[in-house]
Design an enzyme around this catalytic site. Structure first.
Site, PDB file in Angstrom:
ATOM      1  N   CYS A   1       0.804  -1.219   0.000  1.00 51.42           N
ATOM      2  CA  CYS A   1       0.000   0.000   0.000  1.00 51.42           C
ATOM      3  C   CYS A   1       0.838   1.272   0.000  1.00 51.42           C
ATOM      4  CB  CYS A   1      -0.952  -0.011   1.187  1.00 51.42           C
ATOM      5  SG  CYS A   1      -2.056  -1.443   1.164  1.00 51.42           S
TER       6      CYS A   1
ATOM      7  N   HIS B   1      -9.766   2.260   0.958  1.00 50.60           N
ATOM      8  CA  HIS B   1      -8.324   2.017   0.817  1.00 50.60           C
ATOM      9  C   HIS B   1      -8.038   1.614  -0.618  1.00 50.60           C
ATOM     10  CE1 HIS B   1      -4.285   1.114   1.498  1.00 50.60           C
ATOM     11  NE2 HIS B   1      -4.355   0.514   2.665  1.00 50.60           N
TER      12      HIS B   1
ATOM     13  N   LYS C   1      -9.156   8.055   3.508  1.00 48.51           N
ATOM     14  CA  LYS C   1      -9.757   6.723   3.376  1.00 48.51           C
ATOM     15  C   LYS C   1     -11.155   6.637   3.988  1.00 48.51           C
ATOM     16  CE  LYS C   1      -5.359   4.245   3.013  1.00 48.51           C
ATOM     17  NZ  LYS C   1      -4.414   5.371   3.142  1.00 48.51           N
TER      18      LYS C   1
ATOM     19  N   GLU D   1       0.057   4.794  14.201  1.00 42.42           N
ATOM     20  CA  GLU D   1       0.300   6.050  13.491  1.00 42.42           C
ATOM     21  C   GLU D   1      -0.040   7.246  14.369  1.00 42.42           C
ATOM     22  OE1 GLU D   1      -0.441   7.918   9.022  1.00 42.42           O
ATOM     23  OE2 GLU D   1      -1.818   6.387   9.792  1.00 42.42           O
TER      24      GLU D   1
ATOM     25  N   PHE E   1       2.058  -3.647   3.855  1.00 45.00           N
ATOM     26  CA  PHE E   1       2.441  -4.988   4.275  1.00 45.00           C
ATOM     27  C   PHE E   1       3.908  -5.220   3.907  1.00 45.00           C
ATOM     28  CE2 PHE E   1      -1.971  -7.257   4.039  1.00 45.00           C
ATOM     29  CZ  PHE E   1      -2.401  -6.510   5.114  1.00 45.00           C
TER      30      PHE E   1
ATOM     31  N   HIS F   1      -1.846   7.880   6.696  1.00 46.30           N
ATOM     32  CA  HIS F   1      -2.206   6.613   6.060  1.00 46.30           C
ATOM     33  C   HIS F   1      -3.611   6.224   6.508  1.00 46.30           C
ATOM     34  CE1 HIS F   1      -1.420   2.969   3.901  1.00 46.30           C
ATOM     35  NE2 HIS F   1      -1.525   2.205   4.969  1.00 46.30           N
TER      36      HIS F   1
END
Length: 404
Positions: free
Chosen positions: A157, A332, A327, A308, A392, A297
């Protein structure tokens, strides 16, 4: 003296709409785009944020995966905004760098189903050119006639942000004069939805799709699958000035690190994100105190948002910047997210507006203490803004943008 990297054009294709203006309006007003998706009816979670239908374009669209169609559309808008015409440039001095998490996964699943149900005779001859991960960049070079470096990045991502960092490096070394860079993905497929659901990563709020994606909110329970593309045109400042192009913003710094901690979970103390932030700020010649805004994010997953938020709270203890996550509105968008959110960060700078985080109403113990914009957009003079992208595999990227 280091030549600055200028952003001279942006283009977007997202669940919020086709084009920068449509997407910005969706994000600025905090309008969620999640709906029940009939294509996912046989999966554990049937929510998604889909891109609206594209207008018929040039060529035969059946040759391309959905992700490549998004990419070509966004790239055309970015080039038009930059005032660039491929007929007028030196094609050997133009680079293309595209990030993707899954390549043409929609094509792969569709063609594999045909192979199993009907046999090899039913396969499209464009199966491999449509789904191989490098082919989004390849198809764009064909579209543009660009013969400079052509690369595909894949850092889950964070892929779109990694593509922008790679483009900066190519420009800095003199390998090109113009870089058309960004990210694209179309992972709203039964396999991807079922896989993410099996991991427990997706929101289960099927009775209320519009409120399913809730970044940083105490009731967040996972993300909603999205899709789209974000494209930026990057040039050295001197090159842009020479053709009298007005930069939208400067990509003043960037940082990229790896957690080396877990295949899918971020480091619990956000060590990699902290390090990437410090690197980006140092390259920009700035400190944490100088940061006005962060496009986070903000996935709406319990673990990511907690880590975060903790990093943001700790790094900016003296002066908290405004924080938003797109998002909540767009879902996402996977490998496209870093590029889409970079474009939105630039829009925040140029329009002096921090958009709200859709569906964020109440923080929990881990997300309290940071200035998350909610309810409505906030007018703000933004001189330095950061865009976070995590992926990831422990990938962390931070992009630092300044007003031009």
């Amino acid at each position: 003296m280091k030549d600055e990297i200028a952003v001279t054009g942006i283009g977007l294709v997202t669940p919020g709409g086709i084009g920068v203006e449509a997407t910005w309006d969706t994000v600025r007003t905090g309008r969620p785009t999640a709906h029940t998706d009939p294509a996912l009816n046989n999966t554990p979670v049937s929510l998604s944020c889909r891109v609206p239908p594209l207008q018929p374009g040039r060529g035969r669209l059946w040759r391309f995966d959905r992700s490549t169609r998004f990419l070509l559309t966004a790239a055309r808008e970015a080039l038009a905004a930059a005032g660039l015409d491929p007929a007028d440039w030196d094609p050997a001095r133009v680079a293309v760098v595209i990030g993707t998490a899954a390549g043409g996964i929609d094509t792969l699943e569709t063609q594999h189903h045909k192979l199993i149900s009907t046999g090899p005779g039913a396969l499209s001859p464009m199966t491999l050119p449509a789904f191989l991960p490098n082919m989004a960049a390849g198809h764009l070079t064909l579209e543009l006639g660009a013969t400079g470096p052509s690369l595909q990045t894949s850092t889950a991502c964070a892929s779109g942000a990694t593509a922008l960092i790679t483009a900066c490096l190519l420009l800095s070394t003199g390998a090109c004069d113009i870089a058309v860079a960004g990210g694209t993905d179309a992972m709203i497929t039964p396999l991807c939805a079922a896989g993410f659901a099996k991991m427990g990563a997706l929101s289960r709020r099927g009775d209320d799709p519009g409120r399913a994606s809730r970044p940083f909110d105490k009731d967040r329970d996972g993300f909603v699958l999205g899709e789209g593309a974000g494209m930026l045109v990057l040039e050295r400042r001197r090159h842009a000035d020479a053709r009298t192009a007005r930069p939208l913003a400067l990509l003043a710094g960037h940082g990229s690190t790896s957690d080396a901690h877990h295949p899918t979970a971020p480091h619990p103390e956000g060590v990699g994100l902290r390090a990437a932030t410090r690197t980006a700020l140092a390259m920009a010649g700035a400190s944490a105190y100088d940061v006005d805004h962060i496009n986070a994010h903000g996935t709406s997953t319990p673990l990511n948002d907690a880590v975060e938020a903790t990093v943001i709270r700790d790094l900016y203890a003296r002066r908290q910047p405004t924080v938003t996550s797109a998002k909540g509105a767009l879902g996402h968008t996977m490998g496209a997210a870093g590029a889409i959110e970079a474009a939105l960060t630039i829009a925040s700078i140029t329009r002096r507006t921090a958009p709200p985080t859709a569906n964020f109403t109440t923080p929990d113990d881990t997300t309290s203490g940071i200035d998350i914009v909610n309810t409505a957009s906030r007018r703000q003079h933004i001189r330095l803004a950061l865009s976070h992208s995590l992926g990831f595999g422990g990938h962390n990227t931070v992009l630092a943008f300044t007003a031009a």
